[in-house]
Structures are given as C-alpha cells and as structure tokens.
Design an enzyme around this catalytic site. Structure first.
Site, PDB file in Angstrom:
ATOM      1  N   PHE A   1       0.829  -1.203   0.000  1.00  8.26           N
ATOM      2  CA  PHE A   1       0.000   0.000   0.000  1.00  8.26           C
ATOM      3  C   PHE A   1       0.861   1.249   0.000  1.00  8.26           C
ATOM      4  O   PHE A   1       1.836   1.344   0.749  1.00  8.26           O
ATOM      5  CB  PHE A   1      -0.920   0.003   1.238  1.00  8.26           C
ATOM      6  CG  PHE A   1      -1.904   1.141   1.254  1.00  8.26           C
ATOM      7  CD1 PHE A   1      -2.979   1.168   0.375  1.00  8.26           C
ATOM      8  CD2 PHE A   1      -1.754   2.203   2.148  1.00  8.26           C
ATOM      9  CE1 PHE A   1      -3.892   2.223   0.381  1.00  8.26           C
ATOM     10  CE2 PHE A   1      -2.655   3.263   2.156  1.00  8.26           C
ATOM     11  CZ  PHE A   1      -3.724   3.263   1.274  1.00  8.26           C
ATOM     12  N   VAL A   2       0.463   2.198  -0.861  1.00  2.00           N
ATOM     13  CA  VAL A   2       1.086   3.522  -0.889  1.00  2.00           C
ATOM     14  C   VAL A   2      -0.039   4.544  -0.748  1.00  2.00           C
ATOM     15  O   VAL A   2      -1.068   4.434  -1.436  1.00  2.00           O
ATOM     16  CB  VAL A   2       1.869   3.746  -2.200  1.00  2.00           C
ATOM     17  CG1 VAL A   2       2.410   5.176  -2.277  1.00  2.00           C
ATOM     18  CG2 VAL A   2       3.013   2.740  -2.317  1.00  2.00           C
TER      19      VAL A   2
ATOM     20  N   ARG B   1       1.830   6.721  -8.249  1.00  2.00           N
ATOM     21  CA  ARG B   1       2.272   7.055  -9.600  1.00  2.00           C
ATOM     22  C   ARG B   1       3.659   7.694  -9.632  1.00  2.00           C
ATOM     23  O   ARG B   1       3.966   8.503 -10.494  1.00  2.00           O
ATOM     24  CB  ARG B   1       1.255   7.976 -10.299  1.00  2.00           C
ATOM     25  CG  ARG B   1      -0.122   7.346 -10.423  1.00  2.00           C
ATOM     26  CD  ARG B   1      -1.139   8.244 -11.084  1.00  2.00           C
ATOM     27  NE  ARG B   1      -2.460   7.629 -10.999  1.00  2.00           N
ATOM     28  CZ  ARG B   1      -2.926   6.699 -11.848  1.00  2.00           C
ATOM     29  NH1 ARG B   1      -2.186   6.328 -12.856  1.00  2.00           N
ATOM     30  NH2 ARG B   1      -4.118   6.178 -11.678  1.00  2.00           N
ATOM     31  N   LYS B   2       4.465   7.345  -8.647  1.00  3.43           N
ATOM     32  CA  LYS B   2       5.826   7.880  -8.611  1.00  3.43           C
ATOM     33  C   LYS B   2       6.869   6.756  -8.552  1.00  3.43           C
ATOM     34  O   LYS B   2       8.046   7.000  -8.316  1.00  3.43           O
ATOM     35  CB  LYS B   2       5.977   8.804  -7.387  1.00  3.43           C
ATOM     36  CG  LYS B   2       4.968   9.960  -7.406  1.00  3.43           C
ATOM     37  CD  LYS B   2       5.080  10.858  -6.219  1.00  3.43           C
ATOM     38  CE  LYS B   2       3.860  11.764  -6.086  1.00  3.43           C
ATOM     39  NZ  LYS B   2       3.149  12.112  -7.342  1.00  3.43           N
ATOM     40  N   GLY B   3       6.422   5.525  -8.704  1.00  2.00           N
ATOM     41  CA  GLY B   3       7.366   4.409  -8.678  1.00  2.00           C
ATOM     42  C   GLY B   3       7.607   3.844  -7.287  1.00  2.00           C
ATOM     43  O   GLY B   3       8.457   2.954  -7.110  1.00  2.00           O
TER      44      GLY B   3
ATOM     45  N   GLY C   1       5.437   2.161  -5.216  1.00  5.41           N
ATOM     46  CA  GLY C   1       4.886   0.807  -5.055  1.00  5.41           C
ATOM     47  C   GLY C   1       5.825  -0.215  -5.668  1.00  5.41           C
ATOM     48  O   GLY C   1       6.083  -1.277  -5.088  1.00  5.41           O
TER      49      GLY C   1
ATOM     50  N   ASN D   1      -8.960  -4.916 -10.937  1.00  5.03           N
ATOM     51  CA  ASN D   1      -7.955  -3.867 -10.783  1.00  5.03           C
ATOM     52  C   ASN D   1      -6.943  -3.938 -11.932  1.00  5.03           C
ATOM     53  O   ASN D   1      -5.799  -4.367 -11.768  1.00  5.03           O
ATOM     54  CB  ASN D   1      -7.278  -4.009  -9.420  1.00  5.03           C
ATOM     55  CG  ASN D   1      -6.542  -2.748  -9.022  1.00  5.03           C
ATOM     56  OD1 ASN D   1      -6.249  -1.895  -9.871  1.00  5.03           O
ATOM     57  ND2 ASN D   1      -6.231  -2.616  -7.747  1.00  5.03           N
TER      58      ASN D   1
ATOM     59  N   ASN E   1      -5.282  -1.731 -13.566  1.00  4.92           N
ATOM     60  CA  ASN E   1      -4.032  -0.976 -13.405  1.00  4.92           C
ATOM     61  C   ASN E   1      -2.995  -1.777 -12.642  1.00  4.92           C
ATOM     62  O   ASN E   1      -1.824  -1.830 -13.014  1.00  4.92           O
ATOM     63  CB  ASN E   1      -4.291   0.324 -12.628  1.00  4.92           C
ATOM     64  CG  ASN E   1      -4.771   1.440 -13.534  1.00  4.92           C
ATOM     65  OD1 ASN E   1      -4.784   1.290 -14.764  1.00  4.92           O
ATOM     66  ND2 ASN E   1      -5.180   2.539 -12.940  1.00  4.92           N
TER      67      ASN E   1
ATOM     68  N   TYR F   1       1.858  -5.191 -12.224  1.00  4.22           N
ATOM     69  CA  TYR F   1       2.530  -6.415 -11.774  1.00  4.22           C
ATOM     70  C   TYR F   1       3.147  -7.168 -12.959  1.00  4.22           C
ATOM     71  O   TYR F   1       4.249  -7.716 -12.858  1.00  4.22           O
ATOM     72  CB  TYR F   1       1.544  -7.325 -11.034  1.00  4.22           C
ATOM     73  CG  TYR F   1       1.032  -6.745  -9.727  1.00  4.22           C
ATOM     74  CD1 TYR F   1       1.872  -6.010  -8.890  1.00  4.22           C
ATOM     75  CD2 TYR F   1      -0.290  -6.925  -9.330  1.00  4.22           C
ATOM     76  CE1 TYR F   1       1.407  -5.480  -7.691  1.00  4.22           C
ATOM     77  CE2 TYR F   1      -0.761  -6.398  -8.125  1.00  4.22           C
ATOM     78  CZ  TYR F   1       0.101  -5.679  -7.313  1.00  4.22           C
ATOM     79  OH  TYR F   1      -0.359  -5.170  -6.135  1.00  4.22           O
TER      80      TYR F   1
END
Lengths: 234, 234
Positions: free
Chosen positions: B161-162, B168-170, B172, B199, B201, B206
């Site tokens: 989890f982020v 969207r910043k890398g 995760g 999901n 996205n 992944y």
C-alpha cells in the site's frame, strides 16, 4: 502449489449385498492417524509431492528433491513456520507410539469402517519403516499467514494430498479439519488455500467444509529469471 | 488481504511549461526510504491498513486495532515470519539513522525527482516522531511461504500500500521490488500475492514487473464461525 483435490466425502454405503460376498458392510476397519511429520518422513513426502504434481498436470514444474526438502523443512518448531501433518493408515490398531506425542500436537486417530478392504498397489513404497503394517497415505503442508484486516495470524495450506486408493473415505476432510482445528485452538483468524477452478469436486468438498471460494482474487507469481532480475534492483 | 493496487509507474514528464509556473521539471526531489518497521510504527501501520481496506471496498472486514497488531507482529526476527517494510518520504535528505541499519537489512534510499512538490493532506497524522520532516507513505507486509514443487521457501505478500498522494511515482514498485530482491538474495524460489481481478491498473503494473497472473487458481477461505466449527472436530 497448491491445495489439491480431495474428492467429496463418501456417499452412504449401499445396502448390504445378500448371499456370498467378500464385502462386509462396515466390516473392514481402516485405522487412520494424523501426526506431525519428522525429517525421517522426507522420502514419503517427496513421493507424495510428485504424485500431487502429476494429479495437477503440473509435473514439469515439480523439481523438489529429498535434499531440497531436507535443507528447508523442519527448521522451526511446529506451527511457527512450514509444518506438515502426515496421514497414516493401517488395517490394525496403531501401537501407542509415544515418539509421536509432543507438547505441540497429540496425534489424531480415527477408525473408518469400510465395506471393502483397500487394495494399495504402492503399499511397499509407502510402508512405514517402524511398524510394518502402517502405510503413509497423504499429507498436508501449511504455514502461518497474516491477515492485516483481522490483525491476526492464520494458516495457509500449500498442499493437501491423499493417495488415490485412499480417496473418498473422508481422509482429506480429516486432514484439512485438523489444520482448521489447530488454527481455531491457537486463536487464529482464518485458514486459506488455493484450488484449481476446473476442480469442481474439490470446490464442492471445500464449500461443504464451510469455506468460501473467493471469485475476484487472482494469484500473482514472480519466479525464475523474472524474480532474479530484482536481486540488485535496490 | 491482500496485495493492493499501486497504479502503473509514472509516465514520462511532459515537456517543461514555459513562463511563470510553480513547477520545475525534476526540480522537486522526493527522498524515499524503505526500512524494516518496528513496534513503534504500529500506529502508522494500523492507519495504513484501514486506508487499504477502504480502497479495496472491504472496510467492513477490517477490524485490526493497534493492540491486535502489537500482540501478533514483531515476534520473530525479520524474514522468519511476518515482516513489514515501511516506506518513508521526505523533502530533505534522510539523516543517517543507524538505528534502522541492522544485520538483517540495510535501508534502501532513492531520490525521485518530481516536477511538482507533493501536497500531503495527512502529513501531520503520518509525520515520523523522530524527524519532523519525514512522513510515512506506505508499507508492504510479507511472510515466508513454501513451494513444495520447488522444495524451497518463497515470500507471500499480504499487503502492499502507498498513500494516495504518493502514488504514480514508482514507490509501489520500489516496495515490491525490495521484497523480490530480498527473496532472490535469500535463494528463495518465488514471490506471490493476490490481486483483485477488476484492478486492471494493478495487473498491468505487476505484469510489467515480471509477474504472471495465474488464471486458474481461486482462493478458498475458512473463517469466523465456519472455522470455529472445526475446533473440536478431531
């Protein structure tokens, strides 16, 4: 992976045949026992794992040797990490083998009354070295998991397997229930495992045991060279 | 459960705007660090878990209190059982905090150059008590699993989890890659987790990291009264 396919529990026995017959309704007791596996059981476990892989049509993914298993299993006390319950059966009562009793787990014994004795084509390969009459019939491998939503541990069942000639006698249910019972007694929140979506018999069996099959979740796996590529990623 | 939904990595920054603007292409460094969590981090972890449950539309299943977490986590050395990597970010370089260096794991640091500074509406709630400028931005919880087919351990990622403003910043990818890197360095055979099939996205993300999404496997779960019913089954 993963949890295999015990077929549904036995249907009620048909009414007793009349006249001459080799069968006796309920007259063939199968003594069954679930105990903690030990390193001495690795040869049986390795063979059972390969039979499971063949059943799942995944034999090409199964490379585990006895040496692999010996170097990675039985490194922690039971239930703290990877844990194996072994299923043994015998046509005679088990001797009261105190070696298998421990603080951690008291073996579970049950007598299953069958109409016919079981013919086991692999009895020799799976004969237990200590008691000639005892054969290894299956196993379940599980380890602690964690539910963040519950804030509690659980167990994840990686493999559940009963050899073909011992299926449909309630032994798979006995193995899985032993894990669930252990989880409940430890105050754990859940037991989870995976099932192949084409294995309708197994799904029915699991649902009858009280499990939910989660339709929305998919398992992701990173392995082999794709995993290795992350080694120096950080 | 389960592994949550870091969106895909950032798309390339658009060309720099001309004229007056608050943005500076790559001119806003975000210092990021992954370290082993400690019991002192439980308040943050509890809040992150509840945010994850809301994101997954499963908030009603999430009952974990700080006390639940404190009584079940951090009972074993890192990587032996349930393990948490915590993600922290700061607009300034991290102080070299030797308390977070251990034999087990050296924190991973990375500087992410953003065009805009991040506005964090929850900065106060997630501010790290030791260094005022550091905020907790995410976490990953994982534990050892076992592949009988490989005869090797792996890791199972229960949660990733982020927090929303840091997606969207890398980050995760950085968290998941840290687990994969650890697995590879320990000689483990795989890393697995679960994803919700809606999901898209996350699935794309992944797959770009090298994972396979297994289409045939379904997760079975025995919990609550259905689990409890097995307590005395044996």
């Amino acid at each position: 992976m993963a949890a295999a396919a015990p077929p549904p529990p036995p249907t009620p026995a048909p009414s007793a045949p009349t006249g001459l017959s080799d069968s006796t309704p309920g007259g063939h007791p199968l003594f069954s026992r679930i105990r903690l596996a030990t390193p001495l059981d690795i040869p049986y476990i390795q063979k059972l794992i390969h039979q499971l892989a063949i059943f799942e049509k995944l034999a090409d993914l199964c490379t585990a040797t006895e040496s692999d298993l010996a170097s990675t299993l039985f490194k922690s006390p039971p239930f703290h990490s990877f844990t194996i319950f072994l299923l043994e059966v015998s046509s005679r009562p088990f001797e009261n083998d105190s070696a298998f009793h421990s603080q951690n787990f008291t073996p579970i014994e049950r007598i299953i009354n069958l109409d016919h004795s079981v013919s086991d084509p692999e009895a020799e390969a799976f004969a237990n070295g200590i008691n000639g009459d005892v054969v290894v019939a299956g196993f379940v491998l599980f380890f602690p998991s964690y539910s963040t939503f519950l804030g509690k541990p659980g167990f994840y069942v990686e493999d559940l397997f009963v050899r073909e000639c011992y299926r449909r006698k309630g032994l798979g249910k006995m193995l899985l229930s032993a894990v669930a019972s252990q989880a409940a007694r430890m105050g754990y929140g859940r037991v989870e495992w995976a099932v192949l979506d084409w294995n309708a018999n197994a799904i029915k069996f699991y649902e009858e045991m009280g499990a939910n099959v989660l339709p929305e979740w998919r398992i992701c796996r990173l392995t082999g060279p794709a995993l290795e590529a992350h080694r120096d990623a950080n």
